[in-house]
Design an enzyme around this catalytic site. Structure first.
Site, PDB file in Angstrom:
ATOM      1  CB  SER A 126      -0.865  -0.007   1.260  1.00 13.70           C
ATOM      2  OG  SER A 126      -1.454   1.247   1.455  1.00 13.70           O
ATOM      3  CE1 TYR A 150      -3.899  -2.517   5.742  1.00 16.42           C
ATOM      4  CE2 TYR A 150      -3.519  -0.185   5.291  1.00 16.42           C
ATOM      5  CZ  TYR A 150      -3.746  -1.476   4.839  1.00 16.42           C
ATOM      6  OH  TYR A 150      -3.795  -1.724   3.486  1.00 16.42           O
ATOM      7  CE  LYS A 154      -1.600  -4.428   3.620  1.00 14.32           C
ATOM      8  NZ  LYS A 154      -1.870  -5.696   2.970  1.00 14.32           N
TER       9      LYS A 154
HETATM   10  P1  NAD Z   1     -11.025  -6.757   1.342  1.00 11.13           P
HETATM   11  O1  NAD Z   1     -11.241  -6.713   2.815  1.00 11.13           O
HETATM   12  O2  NAD Z   1     -12.200  -6.554   0.452  1.00 11.13           O
HETATM   13  O3  NAD Z   1     -10.334  -8.137   0.940  1.00 11.13           O
HETATM   14  C1  NAD Z   1      -9.472  -8.836   1.805  1.00 11.13           C
HETATM   15  C2  NAD Z   1      -9.935 -10.283   1.819  1.00 11.13           C
HETATM   16  O4  NAD Z   1      -9.085 -11.034   2.672  1.00 11.13           O
HETATM   17  C3  NAD Z   1     -11.356 -10.429   2.368  1.00 11.13           C
HETATM   18  O5  NAD Z   1     -12.087 -11.234   1.475  1.00 11.13           O
HETATM   19  C4  NAD Z   1     -11.164 -11.100   3.717  1.00 11.13           C
HETATM   20  O6  NAD Z   1     -12.259 -11.913   4.058  1.00 11.13           O
HETATM   21  C5  NAD Z   1      -9.886 -11.874   3.484  1.00 11.13           C
HETATM   22  N1  NAD Z   1      -9.108 -12.165   4.683  1.00 11.13           N
HETATM   23  C6  NAD Z   1      -8.715 -11.304   5.663  1.00 11.13           C
HETATM   24  N2  NAD Z   1      -7.983 -11.948   6.580  1.00 11.13           N
HETATM   25  C7  NAD Z   1      -7.885 -13.247   6.179  1.00 11.13           C
HETATM   26  C8  NAD Z   1      -7.266 -14.394   6.711  1.00 11.13           C
HETATM   27  N3  NAD Z   1      -6.606 -14.349   7.864  1.00 11.13           N
HETATM   28  N4  NAD Z   1      -7.365 -15.554   6.030  1.00 11.13           N
HETATM   29  C9  NAD Z   1      -8.062 -15.609   4.864  1.00 11.13           C
HETATM   30  N5  NAD Z   1      -8.681 -14.555   4.309  1.00 11.13           N
HETATM   31  C10 NAD Z   1      -8.594 -13.386   4.972  1.00 11.13           C
HETATM   32  O7  NAD Z   1      -9.862  -5.710   1.007  1.00 11.13           O
HETATM   33  P2  NAD Z   1      -9.342  -5.224  -0.412  1.00 11.13           P
HETATM   34  O8  NAD Z   1      -9.681  -3.787  -0.527  1.00 11.13           O
HETATM   35  O9  NAD Z   1      -9.727  -6.152  -1.473  1.00 11.13           O
HETATM   36  O10 NAD Z   1      -7.784  -5.291  -0.144  1.00 11.13           O
HETATM   37  C11 NAD Z   1      -6.992  -6.412  -0.519  1.00 11.13           C
HETATM   38  C12 NAD Z   1      -5.579  -6.193  -0.033  1.00 11.13           C
HETATM   39  O11 NAD Z   1      -5.080  -4.971  -0.569  1.00 11.13           O
HETATM   40  C13 NAD Z   1      -5.465  -6.070   1.491  1.00 11.13           C
HETATM   41  O12 NAD Z   1      -4.284  -6.719   1.901  1.00 11.13           O
HETATM   42  C14 NAD Z   1      -5.339  -4.582   1.710  1.00 11.13           C
HETATM   43  O13 NAD Z   1      -4.631  -4.258   2.873  1.00 11.13           O
HETATM   44  C15 NAD Z   1      -4.588  -4.153   0.465  1.00 11.13           C
HETATM   45  N6  NAD Z   1      -4.819  -2.739   0.107  1.00 11.13           N
HETATM   46  C16 NAD Z   1      -6.094  -2.292  -0.043  1.00 11.13           C
HETATM   47  C17 NAD Z   1      -6.313  -0.954  -0.333  1.00 11.13           C
HETATM   48  C18 NAD Z   1      -7.725  -0.414  -0.458  1.00 11.13           C
HETATM   49  O14 NAD Z   1      -7.915   0.792  -0.299  1.00 11.13           O
HETATM   50  N7  NAD Z   1      -8.728  -1.218  -0.747  1.00 11.13           N
HETATM   51  C19 NAD Z   1      -5.228  -0.090  -0.504  1.00 11.13           C
HETATM   52  C20 NAD Z   1      -3.935  -0.586  -0.367  1.00 11.13           C
HETATM   53  C21 NAD Z   1      -3.740  -1.931  -0.058  1.00 11.13           C
END
Ligand code: NAD
Ligand code: UDP
Length: 339
Positions: A126, A150, A154
């Site tokens: 991120s 958080y 990362k």
């Molecule tokens: P999201 O919450 O929609 O998706 C994350 C998925 O991981 C979910 O389906 C959740 O159920 C699953 N999950 C969480 N912990 C778990 C575990 N211990 N075992 C199995 N599954 C697990 O989030 P997203 O927006 O799709 O983000 C995906 C990744 O990208 C994350 O790592 C997030 O930190 C990173 N990210 C997201 C953003 C954003 O703004 N959306 C920005 C930068 C980075």
């Protein structure tokens, strides 16, 4: 024997869009998700949209035995690791939960990958790892820091993966540093479905527009930005998904570890987003100016040229695409996957 790409967190917002992109490109996809922040419905819709089967496994990345069972049953060529918790505010209240889920979960995943000699990994990092960057646009070489658990999780994972590659140079790892993902597939069938009150700007705007929330609070209009409101690099989730496909192709040919920004290189303010949303979609988005949100930074946008040079990837979608596709998803699914 069929080869599979394993998506941890494949049912989530970015995971489901990437699953669609990968199956359309001909990959066999397995999702491994504990549904702590997602619904199985998302991947059912991906199957309907693509006409392709996705193997969905319910499991937690901290569960070494469950992961081992998946790697034993299927021939996995690479992992795209989305699974993680991502709410900044919650992370300050539940730091141990965040470090356990995100950091310990990643260590367990890598241990199992190593055991099965699967050494290609795309990690969802991120722009938060840049903290309050001194200069924008932000290059991958910019100093890293974090101000909440958080962000720390990362950053820690990036450091762990760097150490892993130092010790075992035959790994191929991409640290994809996403800027601000927004939008939805143009079908309106899959999209972002936050639990409870959204933390992020775009889902909040769309819930105001659909009448679920009264008005948007604009967190501060006294930042050193053109209109005083915070500036971010919003990236369409379909462009972002394509970045993962390109990263997987890159890892086929290259060993080592690379951190790569995935952003547009253009910053928009909160008011730019509100205006684009209401003008493009012809819908009102009432808002009020309120106090700054603690921990927010003024301006954050990517220097995206490394992704172009290394991956041959750059964003294609416009701001209008982002707000139109968000609205199509929100208006067709006012209660997300429960609609
Ligand atoms: P999201 O919450 O929609 O998706 C994350 C998925 O991981 C979910 O389906 C959740 O159920 C699953 N999950 C969480 N912990 C778990 C575990 N211990 N075992 C199995 N599954 C697990 O989030 P997203 O927006 O799709 O983000 C995906 C990744 O990208 C994350 O790592 C997030 O930190 C990173 N990210 C997201 C953003 C954003 O703004 N959306 C920005 C930068 C980075
Ligand atoms: N923001 C806002 N009201 C909201 C949510 C966000 O004004 O209800 C602002 C926030 O202050 C920031 C921008 O919108 O300037 C993007 O916030 P978001 O939480 O989506 O992303 P991040 O700050 O994590 O980059």
């Amino acid at each position: 024997m069929n080869q599979y790409v394993l998506l941890t967190g494949g049912a989530g917002y970015i995971g489901s869009h990437t699953a669609l992109c990968l199956v359309r490109a001909g990959y066999n996809v397995i999702s491994f998700d504990n549904y702590s922040n997602s619904s199985p419905e998302a991947l059912k819709r991906v199957e309907q949209l693509s006409g392709k089967k996705i193997i969905t496994i319910t499991g937690d990345i901290r569960d070494q035995a469950a992961l081992t069972a998946v790697f034993s049953q299927y021939s996995i060529s690479a992992v795209v690791h989305f699974a993680g918790l991502k709410a900044v505010g919650e992370s300050t209240e539940l730091p141990l939960h965040y470090y356990d889920n995100n950091v310990a979960g990643t260590v367990t995943l890598c241990r199992v990958m190593r055991h099965f000699n699967v050494k290609k990994l795309v990690f969802s990092s991120s722009a938060t790892v840049y903290g309050d960057a001194k200069e924008v646009p932000i290059k991958e070489t910019s100093a890293r820091s974090a101000t909440n658990p958080y962000g720390q999780s990362k950053l820690m994972i990036e450091l762990i993966l760097e150490d892993l590659v130092k010790a075992e140079p035959d790994w191929s790892i991409a640290l994809l540093r996403y800027f601000n993902p927004v939008g939805a597939d143009s079908s309106g069938q899959i999209g972002e479905d936050p639990n409870g009150i959204p933390n992020n700007l775009m889902p909040f705007i769309s819930q105001v527009a659909v009448g679920k929330r009264e008005q948007l609070s604009v967190f501060g209009n006294d930042y050193p930005t053109p209109d005083g409101t915070g500036v971010r690099d919003y990236i369409h989730v379909v462009d972002l998904a394509l970045g993962h496909l390109k990263a997987l192709e890159y890892l086929e040919q290259h060993k080592g570890i690379e951190a790569i920004n995935l952003g547009t290189g253009v910053g928009y303010s909160v008011l730019d987003m509100v205006n684009a949303f209401s003008t493009t979609n012809q819908v009102a988005v009432p808002y009020k100016i309120s106090a700054r949100r603690p921990g927010d930074i003024a301006s954050c946008y990517a220097e995206p040229s490394k992704a172009k040079t290394l991956l041959g990837w750059q964003t294609e979608k416009t701001l209008e695409d982002m707000v139109r596709d968000t609205w199509r998803w929100q208006s067709q699914n006012p209660n997300g996957y429960q609609s």
